[in-house]
Design an enzyme around this catalytic site. Structure first.
Site, PDB file in Angstrom:
ATOM      1  N   ILE A   1      46.225  15.832  -2.177  1.00 35.63           N
ATOM      2  CA  ILE A   1      45.940  14.399  -2.265  1.00 35.63           C
ATOM      3  C   ILE A   1      46.682  13.807  -3.470  1.00 35.63           C
ATOM      4  O   ILE A   1      47.166  12.692  -3.430  1.00 35.63           O
ATOM      5  CB  ILE A   1      44.416  14.132  -2.415  1.00 35.63           C
TER       6      ILE A   1
ATOM      7  N   CYS B   1      45.337  19.654 -14.240  1.00 40.10           N
ATOM      8  CA  CYS B   1      46.491  18.761 -14.164  1.00 40.10           C
ATOM      9  C   CYS B   1      47.698  19.335 -14.897  1.00 40.10           C
ATOM     10  O   CYS B   1      47.554  19.991 -15.912  1.00 40.10           O
ATOM     11  CB  CYS B   1      46.169  17.422 -14.818  1.00 40.10           C
TER      12      CYS B   1
END
Lengths: 252, 301
Positions: free
Chosen positions: B71, B130
């Site tokens: 996503i 991340c």
């Protein structure tokens, strides 16, 4: 919206890889807008994510889906027999909005007929139907709406207009200018792109039903987005903000 | 009936079941089927300082016993979340955990600073998976010293309890858990998705690289929960492939104080309320007075 058990009443091969699935949901699906879809559990344990299918028809409590075998999920579904129990979640998404117009042009490419059929059925004689496919064999998909005299194009020229459906539509548009009209379209991305290029000059209102891989169908995961021309919101969810979008607002 | 309420960071949750970040939209999307107040706590989509558009398609892929998602953390940004959605949770009196991320340390810090304490905010959950731009794209959560530094620096700017959500893509997750604890994390969320890829053999391409979730990751998550919850004295929230009540109980017994459900919701959107109800039944059938009686029960072996 309901999530309900459903019994397969019929799962028949129409022609080539196209199937018609009729289901009897245990609960009523409520009011359905043409263009909406359901998430269907593929019976068995081999695939676990539900699959999205346009609602082909909903009448007297019977839900009908037309599908084409394209992957593992639809292949397994095609082998599922009558009386099998499964579950459906729906109706989902935003369907077509029928604005007051002088003419409604519905356009489908191949299995795109599955997304247009319910709208055609509700518009009845008010709808002009344009259907594009590879050869005359696929015209079997139009049996149910044959009384509306659909205009057919085949790529191999074996029936109707020889060429693609967008060319056929374009010819029609040129001969019927100055009419307040709207196009409703469902088909492969290449066809939508071609349509957008072909009719751009006239800026005809056009609602496009698009498909994408989905996980939830409810707007939870952001997996099924469509690229838009809106720089602030370049990805919109097909399941939540769609599956029907204004053709001029999506990026193809 | 067995008591499924529990205390987390001094607040009482009505049950130990949460959604995994990013698997229940912004919360409102599930309302046509059931209300977010059903949850012990709602966990937000990962929020960033500024809106983030996410990745191009394809974003999801079904694999055997799992799914891969890419996503790319699409979200409306922390400010818009508080303007447009937080009042909905206030109205519903639903406790909430704010999951957040950044691509630089400053973004993590800035994001945490923007979130003001509120009695309904149970914790911040920092996503340490991340890519760290400064370190050439290596994720923040991969090295113990990086985890220590970023957790300490975020902790310094917020009064809200801080959960560190760790990636399993490390040599030794216990070492990372200890680093997060020593830096001041108030709890851990274990685990995030596992990096994975698909090859389309017909097209000879890799159509998607992303994070693997679903039943296939469950035993990896369980081990992380079991070992880390024994190693650090802070609550652990378990997540990864929980598909039913039996799985939920296994995570609690392995040492999780609470659990998060993700992929299972896509298969059955009613899975969360079902598991909550069945946890009550489980306690009754097995004669436990409360859910806290089974948390970490395997540690006594």
């Amino acid at each position: 919206m309901v999530d309900t058990e459903a019994q397969i009443i019929e799962n028949k091969n129409v022609v080539l890889d196209y199937f018609l699935l009729r289901l009897k949901p245990a609960k009523t699906m409520g009011k359905i807008m043409p263009g909406q879809f359901v998430m269907l559990k593929i019976p068995g344990n081999e695939v676990f994510l539900r699959r999205p299918f346009s609602i082909y028809d909903y009448d007297m409590g019977i839900l009908t889906i037309m599908y084409k075998v394209v992957g593992k999920g639809t292949e397994l579904l095609s082998k599922t027999g009558k009386d099998t129990l499964t579950s459906v979640l729906g109706p989902l998404g935003n369907g077509f909005h029928v604005n007051q117009r002088d003419a409604y042009l519905t356009v489908a490419g191949g299995i795109g007929i599955a997304g247009i059929h319910f709208l055609v059925k509700s518009l009845k004689e008010k709808a002009s139907v344009f259907f594009g496919c590879s050869s005359h064999i696929e015209t079997a998909l139009l049996e149910d709406i044959a009384n509306l005299n659909p205009m057919v194009s085949t790529l191999d020229g074996s029936y109707g207009y020889k060429g693609n459906v967008v060319e056929m539509l374009k010819n029609h548009l040129e001969t019927t200018e100055n009419i307040d009209r709207e196009i409703f379209v469902c088909g492969p991305e290449g066809m939508l792109k071609n349509l957008k290029t072909s009719i751009n000059k006239n800026k005809i209102s056009c609602q496009a039903l698009v498909e994408e891989r989905m996980a939830c169908g409810l707007g939870l995961c952001f997996g099924c987005v469509k690229k838009t021309i809106d720089e602030n919101e370049p990805y919109k969810r097909v399941c939540k903000e769609g599956p029907v979008f204004d053709l001029w607002e999506i990026s193809l | 009936m067995g008591n499924i309420t529990l205390k987390l960071f001094g607040k009482t949750l009505k049950n130990p079941v949460m959604n995994a970040s990013g698997t229940l939209g912004y919360g409102k999307e599930i309302e046509p089927l059931w209300g977010v107040e059903t949850l012990g706590c709602y966990v937000t989509k990962g929020l960033s300082m500024k809106p983030h558009h996410g990745n191009p398609l394809p974003r999801i892929w079904e694999e055997r016993c799992g799914m891969i998602n890419s996503i790319g953390l699409q979200n409306i940004g922390v400010e818009r979340f508080f303007e447009e959605y937080f009042p909905f949770f206030k109205r519903k009196k639903t406790p909430i955990i704010i999951n957040f991320f950044g691509f630089t340390e400053d973004e993590y810090i800035g994001c945490a600073q923007k979130i003001k304490p509120d009695r309904q905010i149970i914790a911040l959950e920092m996503n340490l998976s991340c890519p760290n731009i400064k370190k050439g794209g290596i994720s923040f959560g991969k090295e113990a010293d990086t985890v220590y530094e970023i957790v300490r620096n975020v902790k310094a700017v917020t009064k809200i309890p801080l959960l560190a959500k760790l990636t399993p893509e490390v040599k030794n997750i216990v070492e990372i858990a200890v680093a997060a604890y020593e830096a001041g994390a108030d709890g851990l969320t274990l685990i995030n998705t596992i990096p994975a890829a698909v090859v389309d053999v017909n097209k000879r391409t890799v159509p998607i690289k992303g994070g693997l979730s679903g039943p296939v990751v469950r035993s990896v998550a369980l081990r992380a929960v079991y070992e880390c919850s024994k190693a650090v004295p802070i609550p652990v929230v378990g997540v990864g492939g929980i598909m039913d009540t039996q799985d939920a109980v296994a995570f609690l017994m392995a040492g999780a104080h609470a659990i998060q459900i993700g992929t299972a919701t896509f298969i059955d959107p009613y899975k969360i309320p079902k598991i909550i109800e069945e946890l009550r039944e489980y306690l009754d059938v097995h004669g436990y007075a409360g859910i806290e009686n089974i948390i970490g029960i395997t540690h006594d072996q």
